[in-house]
Structures are given as structure tokens and as C-alpha cells.
Scaffold this motif. Structure first.
Motif, PDB file in Angstrom:
ATOM      1  N   PRO A  30       0.820  -1.218   0.000  1.00 62.36           N
ATOM      2  CA  PRO A  30       0.000   0.000   0.000  1.00 62.36           C
ATOM      3  C   PRO A  30       0.857   1.273   0.000  1.00 62.36           C
ATOM      4  N   GLU A  31       0.298   2.330  -0.566  1.00 60.39           N
ATOM      5  CA  GLU A  31       1.011   3.602  -0.696  1.00 60.39           C
ATOM      6  C   GLU A  31       1.456   4.163   0.654  1.00 60.39           C
ATOM      7  N   GLU A  32       0.673   3.964   1.695  1.00 63.27           N
ATOM      8  CA  GLU A  32       1.030   4.522   2.994  1.00 63.27           C
ATOM      9  C   GLU A  32       2.198   3.787   3.655  1.00 63.27           C
ATOM     10  N   ARG A  33       2.478   2.546   3.260  1.00 65.99           N
ATOM     11  CA  ARG A  33       3.601   1.793   3.830  1.00 65.99           C
ATOM     12  C   ARG A  33       4.880   1.943   3.014  1.00 65.99           C
ATOM     13  N   GLN A  34       4.789   2.384   1.783  1.00 71.05           N
ATOM     14  CA  GLN A  34       5.961   2.471   0.922  1.00 71.05           C
ATOM     15  C   GLN A  34       7.057   3.396   1.447  1.00 71.05           C
ATOM     16  N   PRO A  35       6.749   4.572   1.990  1.00 70.23           N
ATOM     17  CA  PRO A  35       7.838   5.407   2.525  1.00 70.23           C
ATOM     18  C   PRO A  35       8.631   4.720   3.643  1.00 70.23           C
ATOM     19  N   LYS A  36       7.943   3.944   4.466  1.00 76.55           N
ATOM     20  CA  LYS A  36       8.627   3.228   5.540  1.00 76.55           C
ATOM     21  C   LYS A  36       9.553   2.155   4.969  1.00 76.55           C
ATOM     22  N   VAL A  37       9.097   1.473   3.934  1.00 77.26           N
ATOM     23  CA  VAL A  37       9.919   0.446   3.284  1.00 77.26           C
ATOM     24  C   VAL A  37      11.157   1.092   2.668  1.00 77.26           C
ATOM     25  N   PHE A  38      10.973   2.180   1.942  1.00 74.66           N
ATOM     26  CA  PHE A  38      12.099   2.872   1.316  1.00 74.66           C
ATOM     27  C   PHE A  38      13.077   3.394   2.370  1.00 74.66           C
ATOM     28  N   ARG A  39      12.563   3.987   3.432  1.00 76.38           N
ATOM     29  CA  ARG A  39      13.424   4.538   4.477  1.00 76.38           C
ATOM     30  C   ARG A  39      14.249   3.446   5.132  1.00 76.38           C
ATOM     31  N   THR A  40      13.618   2.322   5.460  1.00 69.78           N
ATOM     32  CA  THR A  40      14.320   1.217   6.098  1.00 69.78           C
ATOM     33  C   THR A  40      15.420   0.677   5.206  1.00 69.78           C
ATOM     34  N   ILE A  41      15.107   0.431   3.957  1.00 68.30           N
ATOM     35  CA  ILE A  41      16.098  -0.113   3.033  1.00 68.30           C
ATOM     36  C   ILE A  41      17.223   0.881   2.803  1.00 68.30           C
ATOM     37  N   ASN A  42      16.900   2.154   2.650  1.00 69.57           N
ATOM     38  CA  ASN A  42      17.944   3.159   2.432  1.00 69.57           C
ATOM     39  C   ASN A  42      18.870   3.297   3.638  1.00 69.57           C
ATOM     40  N   VAL A  43      18.321   3.248   4.831  1.00 68.05           N
ATOM     41  CA  VAL A  43      19.157   3.337   6.028  1.00 68.05           C
ATOM     42  C   VAL A  43      20.082   2.125   6.116  1.00 68.05           C
ATOM     43  N   LEU A  44      19.556   0.956   5.863  1.00 65.57           N
ATOM     44  CA  LEU A  44      20.375  -0.255   5.939  1.00 65.57           C
ATOM     45  C   LEU A  44      21.469  -0.265   4.878  1.00 65.57           C
ATOM     46  N   ILE A  45      21.153   0.147   3.675  1.00 62.50           N
ATOM     47  CA  ILE A  45      22.155   0.190   2.610  1.00 62.50           C
ATOM     48  C   ILE A  45      23.206   1.256   2.911  1.00 62.50           C
ATOM     49  N   THR A  46      22.794   2.386   3.469  1.00 63.42           N
ATOM     50  CA  THR A  46      23.753   3.426   3.837  1.00 63.42           C
ATOM     51  C   THR A  46      24.707   2.934   4.921  1.00 63.42           C
ATOM     52  N   ILE A  47      24.197   2.226   5.898  1.00 69.09           N
ATOM     53  CA  ILE A  47      25.055   1.643   6.931  1.00 69.09           C
ATOM     54  C   ILE A  47      26.031   0.655   6.313  1.00 69.09           C
ATOM     55  N   LEU A  48      25.562  -0.154   5.402  1.00 68.58           N
ATOM     56  CA  LEU A  48      26.430  -1.112   4.722  1.00 68.58           C
ATOM     57  C   LEU A  48      27.519  -0.410   3.922  1.00 68.58           C
ATOM     58  N   LEU A  49      27.167   0.641   3.219  1.00 66.72           N
ATOM     59  CA  LEU A  49      28.156   1.376   2.431  1.00 66.72           C
ATOM     60  C   LEU A  49      29.184   2.080   3.320  1.00 66.72           C
ATOM     61  N   ILE A  50      28.739   2.652   4.416  1.00 63.14           N
ATOM     62  CA  ILE A  50      29.672   3.315   5.330  1.00 63.14           C
ATOM     63  C   ILE A  50      30.624   2.298   5.951  1.00 63.14           C
ATOM     64  N   SER A  51      30.098   1.161   6.363  1.00 63.38           N
ATOM     65  CA  SER A  51      30.971   0.143   6.946  1.00 63.38           C
ATOM     66  C   SER A  51      31.942  -0.408   5.904  1.00 63.38           C
ATOM     67  N   SER A  52      31.525  -0.505   4.667  1.00 58.58           N
ATOM     68  CA  SER A  52      32.419  -0.942   3.604  1.00 58.58           C
ATOM     69  C   SER A  52      33.527   0.074   3.370  1.00 58.58           C
TER      70      SER A  52
END
Length: 59
Positions: A30-52
Motif C-alpha cells: 500500500p502507498e502509505e507503507r511504501q515510505p517506511k519500506v524505502f526509508r528502512t532499506i535506504n538506512v540499511l544500505i547506507t550503513i552497509l556502504l559506510i561500513s564498507s
């Protein structure tokens, strides 16, 4: 070195976001859950990139 890694990171984030968008469309999230999904994935990928970057920097 840092400029190459930043360009690489932007490319990775763009690809991950496009794949996340495809996932949202395919799974009919649903449209109302999509921002939360994007935010979670972006935060996790950013943490992965910083640790790399830190790992590359100190090895």
C-alpha cells in the motif's frame, strides 16, 4: 579514493531504490507503507556502504 566511492555509492543507492520500487509494485504494498519500506532499506544500505568504506580505509 573517496570520490570514486561516493560515485559508486550513489549508483548503488539508485539501483537499490529502483529495485525497491519494483518490489513495492510487484507485492502491491500500500502507498502509505511504501515510505517506511524505502526509508528502512535506504538506512540499511547506507550503513552497509559506510561500513564498507571504513573497512577499505583501514585495511
Amino acid at each position: 579514493m573517496i570520490t570514486v566511492f561516493i560515485i559508486f555509492s550513489i549508483f548503488i543507492l539508485y539501483n537499490i531504490n529502483s529495485m525497491t520500487n519494483s518490489l513495492c509494485i510487484k507485492r502491491e504494498i500500500p502507498e502509505e507503507r511504501q515510505p517506511k519500506v524505502f526509508r528502512t532499506i535506504n538506512v540499511l544500505i547506507t550503513i552497509l556502504l559506510i561500513s564498507s568504506y571504513v573497512e577499505i580505509l583501514y585495511t
